[in-house]
Design a protein around this motif. Structure first.
Motif, mmCIF file in Angstrom:
data_model
loop_
_atom_site.group_PDB
_atom_site.id
_atom_site.type_symbol
_atom_site.label_atom_id
_atom_site.label_comp_id
_atom_site.label_asym_id
_atom_site.label_seq_id
_atom_site.Cartn_x
_atom_site.Cartn_y
_atom_site.Cartn_z
ATOM 1 N N LEU A 80 -54.369 88.892 -2.666
ATOM 2 C CA LEU A 80 -54.285 90.195 -1.996
ATOM 3 C C LEU A 80 -55.650 90.638 -1.472
ATOM 4 N N ARG A 81 -56.685 90.450 -2.298
ATOM 5 C CA ARG A 81 -58.023 90.860 -1.842
ATOM 6 C C ARG A 81 -58.436 90.081 -0.596
ATOM 7 N N LYS A 82 -58.182 88.777 -0.610
ATOM 8 C CA LYS A 82 -58.549 87.953 0.557
ATOM 9 C C LYS A 82 -57.709 88.320 1.778
ATOM 10 N N LEU A 83 -56.424 88.550 1.541
ATOM 11 C CA LEU A 83 -55.515 88.895 2.639
ATOM 12 C C LEU A 83 -55.953 90.200 3.298
ATOM 13 N N GLU A 84 -56.341 91.183 2.494
ATOM 14 C CA GLU A 84 -56.723 92.480 3.064
ATOM 15 C C GLU A 84 -57.960 92.366 3.943
ATOM 16 N N ILE A 85 -58.919 91.545 3.527
ATOM 17 C CA ILE A 85 -60.125 91.340 4.341
ATOM 18 C C ILE A 85 -59.737 90.658 5.656
ATOM 19 N N ALA A 86 -58.878 89.658 5.547
ATOM 20 C CA ALA A 86 -58.446 88.920 6.745
ATOM 21 C C ALA A 86 -57.692 89.841 7.704
ATOM 22 N N ILE A 87 -56.823 90.700 7.155
ATOM 23 C CA ILE A 87 -56.042 91.608 7.996
ATOM 24 C C ILE A 87 -56.967 92.560 8.748
ATOM 25 N N LYS A 88 -57.968 93.065 8.050
ATOM 26 C CA LYS A 88 -58.894 94.005 8.667
ATOM 27 C C LYS A 88 -59.554 93.375 9.900
ATOM 28 N N ALA A 89 -60.007 92.151 9.737
ATOM 29 C CA ALA A 89 -60.674 91.460 10.855
ATOM 30 C C ALA A 89 -59.691 91.233 12.006
ATOM 31 N N THR A 90 -58.510 90.748 11.682
ATOM 32 C CA THR A 90 -57.526 90.432 12.721
ATOM 33 C C THR A 90 -57.041 91.678 13.446
ATOM 34 N N GLN A 91 -56.758 92.726 12.713
ATOM 35 C CA GLN A 91 -56.233 93.943 13.346
ATOM 36 C C GLN A 91 -57.328 94.717 14.082
ATOM 37 N N GLY A 92 -58.560 94.465 13.724
ATOM 38 C CA GLY A 92 -59.657 95.132 14.415
ATOM 39 C C GLY A 92 -60.012 94.474 15.727
ATOM 40 N N ASN A 93 -59.403 93.338 15.994
ATOM 41 C CA ASN A 93 -59.720 92.573 17.202
ATOM 42 C C ASN A 93 -58.521 92.618 18.162
ATOM 43 N N PRO A 94 -58.701 93.233 19.335
ATOM 44 C CA PRO A 94 -57.561 93.381 20.257
ATOM 45 C C PRO A 94 -56.917 92.054 20.664
ATOM 46 N N VAL A 95 -57.664 90.971 20.572
ATOM 47 C CA VAL A 95 -57.112 89.663 20.966
ATOM 48 C C VAL A 95 -56.112 89.138 19.935
ATOM 49 N N THR A 96 -56.392 89.406 18.660
ATOM 50 C CA THR A 96 -55.546 88.834 17.611
ATOM 51 C C THR A 96 -54.552 89.839 17.014
ATOM 52 N N LYS A 97 -54.762 91.117 17.262
ATOM 53 C CA LYS A 97 -54.004 92.195 16.625
ATOM 54 C C LYS A 97 -52.479 92.025 16.718
ATOM 55 N N PHE A 98 -51.817 92.117 15.556
ATOM 56 C CA PHE A 98 -50.357 92.038 15.517
ATOM 57 C C PHE A 98 -49.754 93.428 15.597
ATOM 58 N N LYS A 99 -48.444 93.475 15.917
ATOM 59 C CA LYS A 99 -47.776 94.759 16.075
ATOM 60 C C LYS A 99 -47.820 95.585 14.789
ATOM 61 N N LYS A 100 -47.461 94.970 13.695
ATOM 62 C CA LYS A 100 -47.339 95.709 12.448
ATOM 63 C C LYS A 100 -47.446 94.720 11.288
ATOM 64 N N ILE A 101 -48.083 95.120 10.209
ATOM 65 C CA ILE A 101 -48.188 94.249 9.041
ATOM 66 C C ILE A 101 -47.722 95.010 7.803
ATOM 67 N N THR A 102 -46.819 94.404 7.066
ATOM 68 C CA THR A 102 -46.335 95.019 5.822
ATOM 69 C C THR A 102 -46.690 94.091 4.660
ATOM 70 N N VAL A 103 -47.317 94.646 3.650
ATOM 71 C CA VAL A 103 -47.668 93.867 2.468
ATOM 72 C C VAL A 103 -46.910 94.434 1.275
ATOM 73 N N LEU A 104 -46.083 93.608 0.660
ATOM 74 C CA LEU A 104 -45.323 94.050 -0.514
ATOM 75 C C LEU A 104 -45.868 93.373 -1.762
ATOM 76 N N ARG A 105 -45.814 94.116 -2.841
ATOM 77 C CA ARG A 105 -46.127 93.540 -4.138
ATOM 78 C C ARG A 105 -44.815 93.408 -4.886
ATOM 79 N N GLN A 106 -44.518 92.222 -5.407
ATOM 80 C CA GLN A 106 -43.255 91.957 -6.103
ATOM 81 C C GLN A 106 -43.049 92.879 -7.293
#
Ligand SMILES: Nc1nc2c(ncn2[C@@H]2O[C@H](COP(=O)(O)OP(=O)(O)O)[C@@H](O)[C@H]2O)c(=O)[nH]1
Ligand SMILES: Nc1nc2c(ncn2[C@@H]2O[C@H](COP(=O)(O)OP(=O)(O)O)[C@@H](O)[C@H]2O)c(=O)[nH]1
Ligand SMILES: [Mn+2]
Ligand SMILES: [Mn+2]
Lengths: 311, 311
Positions: A80-106
């Motif tokens: 989760l910690r690694k994923l959150e860092i990766a998401i921040k970078a990707t969503q902060g970049n208009p080239v890679t940004k996805f529409k929406k990201i949902t993270v669930l914890r089981q």
């Protein structure tokens, strides 16, 4: 079906969303039709190669939503910690940004050991895969929206796919379509980099498999790829032909979860991952059976390879 | 389960939603815990009495989302026009306004005649209820969100419930709980207004029912309430006691869809409405069987009445 525009009206001021499911297209040219894709990944470990591959997908990222579900284990915390860092970078970049990201914890438990030898032991397959089924169901049923046309199941350790995997797989226009999961390795015999089959859950039912199932008690399951249970089922992993057409299709009765493209309607109609024996099958293999029970056909692409991480 | 707060972080700017399913409460005091409820209604006709009853629910409307699915028939068109007018009035009024309303139009076909005698004919039960199952699945799986704690299935012709039906049913803390569906009528014999049982799909399995099922082919179904198929199952409809405690519970094996409160986790785990024979059951009755297969208990409240429209 003849479906041509996604949303009739969408009146957020009134908190009213109106969708005509019949107008949602799901076509062999999804990009041209601006069809939304939901990529779903159960994740017990975060691999940078998986994320890089995701970022490089050539399908319009503004049409892609991502959904993750992580276990409540220490492995899950780390991922989760690694994923959150990766998401921040990707969503902060208009080239890679996805529409929406949902993270669930089981909310349910997970197996403690995720070592390959432990998670592949025959005896743990039923409880392990039952828990995976619940995780997959929670993920798909809380993230699929009325505007989702396609769902791409992509395991977190699939580290290499063609960058146009969505367009190329959707072009086959199949309700359920599984890629062939291989693995790169260094071949000590030939002293060369090589590839070998990894996922044996893409299969065609056999006479022997059916006969075996018929001898089982109601709550027993058949799991593919174990010597303890010889099914002699034709496995898609073995149908790979290096010189073959990568668009070759084969009908399947069971699928794995590595890289599977599913028309959202299949899940919407109720196709889930059984956590209990369903025709003696569970999880992704049970899902294939259920999709067929709901009237959909299931296919695989033996020559279309994606690659699993090599631990 | 010990679940105490709903959302860890919600960062809409990053288009990232993060939910810990383990922290989502689903308790016997849902209002105190601000638990979100999703009310789902398949709707082939719009009845003003249904809508009035909905508007009068005393559960905090800002915690209630509504979801509707309407058939693609002329009946559906008529119902949609009336529903839209009703929604406009309700959402425009801060007292009645719900959190969110989603209206879906079915992508599959529906039966043409919705006359009671036609839709209750034995021969049409399998195709009719298979289509209803698909409609219910599309509805729940595209509207349930990671923050949904409860799902209340409420048919469009349930025109009268206690106004605190959500609080009162949730207080039982059951995974699946069905109210008893009765009907008001004018009793010609006693010359008085009276009530009578309406829904016979809330039942307890019987020896005879199991024996009957065991004689059926894989694709045959048992439907309750038909002389053609005597199951001798104890029916909750017959357990109503006018002087009894309205909180009396009874374990059930089959449920109808009139007014059923379901913990969202049950659907999230994969409990769907089978459109194919599942243990010889389909739709809501098959759903009860599937919930049990997923490890959940199913109950009914014989003395807790809701009322079906009298055509
Ligand atoms: N949410 C969740 N995901 C898991 C869990 N265990 C494995 N996964 C993920 O599920 C997918 C398949 O699991 P994996 O262990 O790779 O299976 P294998 O490749 O068949 O050995 C991968 O994406 C894993 O990251 C778990 O307990 N919970
Ligand atoms: N979406 C949809 N809803 C339907 C259809 N037929 C009936 N309904 C709704 O489904 C629920 C149950 O159907 P109903 O005809 O009342 O069943 P009965 O009370 O058992 O006769 C009601 O809320 C109906 O409005 C259909 O074809 N499509
Ligand atoms: Mn793996
Ligand atoms: Mn009705």
């Amino acid at each position: 079906k003849n479906k041509d525009s996604v949303i009739l009206r969408n009146l957020p001021k009134n908190h009213l969303s109106h969708y005509d499911l019949n107008q949602l297209t799901v076509s062999s040219t999804p990009l041209e039709n601006k069809e939304e894709v939901l990529i779903l990944t159960p994740m017990s470990k975060f691999l940078p190669e998986y994320w890089d591959n995701l970022n490089r997908l050539t399908y319009d990222h503004s049409l892609i939503s991502l959904g993750f579900i992580l276990p409540r284990t220490e492995d899950g915390n780390v991922a989760l910690r690694k994923l959150e860092i990766a998401i921040k970078a990707t969503q902060g970049n208009p080239v890679t940004k996805f529409k929406k990201i949902t993270v669930l914890r089981q909310d349910s438990n997970s197996l403690e050991s995720q070592l390959e030898k432990d998670r592949h032991a025959f005896s743990v397959q039923k409880p392990r895969r039952a828990l995976m089924a619940l995780a997959r169901n929670s993920l798909v049923f809380t993230t699929i929206s009325p505007s989702t046309s396609w769902v791409l199941w992509l395991d977190s350790d699939i580290i290499e796919t063609p960058h146009s995997v969505i367009q190329e797989m959707a072009a086959h226009d199949k309700p359920v379509l599984s890629a062939n999961v291989y693995q790169r390795f260094y071949n000590e015999e030939s002293k060369k980099n090589d590839i070998r089959p990894y996922d044996f859950n893409n299969w065609v039912e056999s006479e022997e498999g059916l006969k075996l199932a018929s001898t089982l008690g109601e709550d027993e399951i058949v799991v593919e790829g174990y010597a303890e249970m010889a099914t002699y089922r034709p496995l898609m992993a073995h149908f790979y032909d290096h010189n073959g057409d990568k668009n070759t299709e084969m009908a399947l009765d069971g699928v794995g979860g590595g890289a599977v493209l599913v028309k959202a309607d299949v899940h919407r109609d109720g196709a889930m991952f059984p956590s209990f024996p369903f025709y003696h099958l569970i999880e992704t293999e049970g899902f294939a059976r259920m999709a067929k029970r709901l009237g959909y056909e299931v296919f695989g692409l033996p020559n279309y390879l994606v690659y699993h991480y090599n631990e």
